[in-house]
Design an enzyme around this catalytic site. Sequence first.
Site, mmCIF file in Angstrom:
data_model
loop_
_atom_site.group_PDB
_atom_site.id
_atom_site.type_symbol
_atom_site.label_atom_id
_atom_site.label_comp_id
_atom_site.label_asym_id
_atom_site.label_seq_id
_atom_site.Cartn_x
_atom_site.Cartn_y
_atom_site.Cartn_z
ATOM 1 N N SER A 235 0.848 -1.188 0.000
ATOM 2 C CA SER A 235 0.000 0.000 0.000
ATOM 3 C C SER A 235 0.884 1.239 0.000
ATOM 4 O O SER A 235 2.118 1.143 -0.019
ATOM 5 C CB SER A 235 -0.894 0.007 1.251
ATOM 6 O OG SER A 235 -0.097 0.116 2.429
ATOM 7 N N LYS A 236 0.261 2.394 0.038
ATOM 8 C CA LYS A 236 1.006 3.651 0.001
ATOM 9 C C LYS A 236 1.949 3.790 1.200
ATOM 10 O O LYS A 236 2.986 4.430 1.113
ATOM 11 C CB LYS A 236 0.048 4.832 -0.052
ATOM 12 C CG LYS A 236 -0.673 4.971 -1.389
ATOM 13 C CD LYS A 236 -1.550 6.213 -1.411
ATOM 14 C CE LYS A 236 -2.239 6.359 -2.770
ATOM 15 N NZ LYS A 236 -3.101 7.568 -2.816
ATOM 16 N N ARG A 237 1.567 3.199 2.326
ATOM 17 C CA ARG A 237 2.434 3.328 3.503
ATOM 18 C C ARG A 237 3.749 2.574 3.323
ATOM 19 O O ARG A 237 4.707 2.806 4.055
ATOM 20 C CB ARG A 237 1.705 2.847 4.758
ATOM 21 C CG ARG A 237 1.414 1.354 4.806
ATOM 22 C CD ARG A 237 0.570 1.028 6.037
ATOM 23 N NE ARG A 237 0.204 -0.373 6.091
ATOM 24 C CZ ARG A 237 0.953 -1.321 6.635
ATOM 25 N NH1 ARG A 237 2.126 -1.012 7.147
ATOM 26 N NH2 ARG A 237 0.547 -2.571 6.656
ATOM 27 N N HIS A 238 3.799 1.666 2.364
ATOM 28 C CA HIS A 238 5.056 0.979 2.055
ATOM 29 C C HIS A 238 5.880 1.746 1.023
ATOM 30 O O HIS A 238 6.942 1.301 0.615
ATOM 31 C CB HIS A 238 4.783 -0.429 1.501
ATOM 32 C CG HIS A 238 4.098 -1.339 2.465
ATOM 33 N ND1 HIS A 238 2.756 -1.670 2.345
ATOM 34 C CD2 HIS A 238 4.549 -1.978 3.574
ATOM 35 C CE1 HIS A 238 2.430 -2.488 3.334
ATOM 36 N NE2 HIS A 238 3.489 -2.682 4.090
ATOM 37 N N GLY A 239 5.369 2.865 0.579
ATOM 38 C CA GLY A 239 6.063 3.643 -0.439
ATOM 39 C C GLY A 239 5.598 3.338 -1.842
ATOM 40 O O GLY A 239 6.210 3.768 -2.814
#
Length: 462
Positions: A235-239
């Site tokens: 997801s976005k939190r993983h970059g």
Amino acid sequence: MVKTRFAPSPTGYLHIGGLRTAIFNYLFAKANGGEFILRIEDTDRERSKDEYMQAILESLKWCGLEWNDICFQSKRNEIYERYMNKLIEEGKAYRCYCSKERLEQLKKEQLTRGENPHYDGHCRNLKEYPLDKSHVVRIKLPEEHIDFHDYVHGDLHFSYKEFDDFIIRRSDGSFMYNFTNVIDDIECGVTHVIRGDDHLTNTAKQVVLYRLLGKKLPEYAHVPMILGEDKARLSKRHGAKSVLEYRKMGILPVALVNYMLRLGFSYGDKEIFTWEEMIKHFSLDRLNKSSAVFNSDKLIWVNSEHMKMVTPKDILDYLKDFLDEKCLKFSDDYLIEAIKTRQTKAQTLVELADEIRFYCVEPIEYEEKGIKKYLKSGVREPLEYLYKKLEKSDFSNEDDLKKVFDDTMERFGLKMVKLAQPVRIALTGRTIGPGIYEMLVVLGKDESLKRFRKLLDVVYSG
């Protein structure tokens, strides 16, 4: 003929999970001499936006995933109506008039009894269907198990009891994903469906529709999801970024495609593939059964390897987006020679643009630590001597320049670093850069001597 498709929804930008799906479908089609179809699933009227659609098309084109045909679901309602009416006429689908309130009460009662919420078939056998009354259309689910084969997961079995009479058209007249998906695949002659394994339950419903319509199933390959380094779904939190953001990062399209291919596909220990190799070696039986982990550092490494393989001329075509106006004033031939001096060292196009900028723009400032370390008073005489020798030298030949440096080192008993680093600082403003001789050749005699003289004057003036 083999036909695959990629069916994005223009409710957001294309991210790397979707890109990988597109890559697998594209490569399989090309590997088998088939066609790759792009289908825009734009039936969500509220969330679908033209800017997202344009970004998706731009992303695919940038990655080299050219499609043979394109269609838009929003323009195919007449086709869906025709198939739906046929199912209703054959008693395989029916109109449901249940209100939202009734369905909510039904769900509440089922949960109270400890049951999984499901439609109870209340409108299944109605004798009259008032067309002017708000309704949805549901499939009359056959009481038979649902089986199909998958290239990745093998033979799969679902009980019909896991499903209910699912809706194929909403009360506002729009059609549901599973229905339009099947109809479009039938109409377009899609032979192979390659997508994420989060669609397995959808596939079971779609198999039901194929059987009710009397159509042959396509062959399926459901690939595991991409995970972040914490093993959670990417997801976005993983970059995770949109595809076009990777372009802004200076990633080559072939490198991004190569890296995404390896997240779910294996060919021995081979990591780096050309486009030709990706098409040649791709097959469904090489798709991995376990989830792959996305690693940004690995992507950068793959990109750096491709940076070495692409011709300087082709690199320049990509690099121009990262060069400022001062650099773009120079000829392509000059910029290509500059690229050659740093191409194998830079990891991204952004890095390469930064590292060759000094060829176009004279340094205004010099690295302070470098000045203190390499331009002490004891080297002024050898540097002045080197300057005078260079004034009489041929800058078109690296061997001639090497002789000048060798002569200066021998005369003053110095190591190369004592001469090379001051000259490098003069030319680039930094202590890190291409080889001294190749820089002097590319910059040319006049520019090189001008920069060298300027540094000597700045450091030793007064």
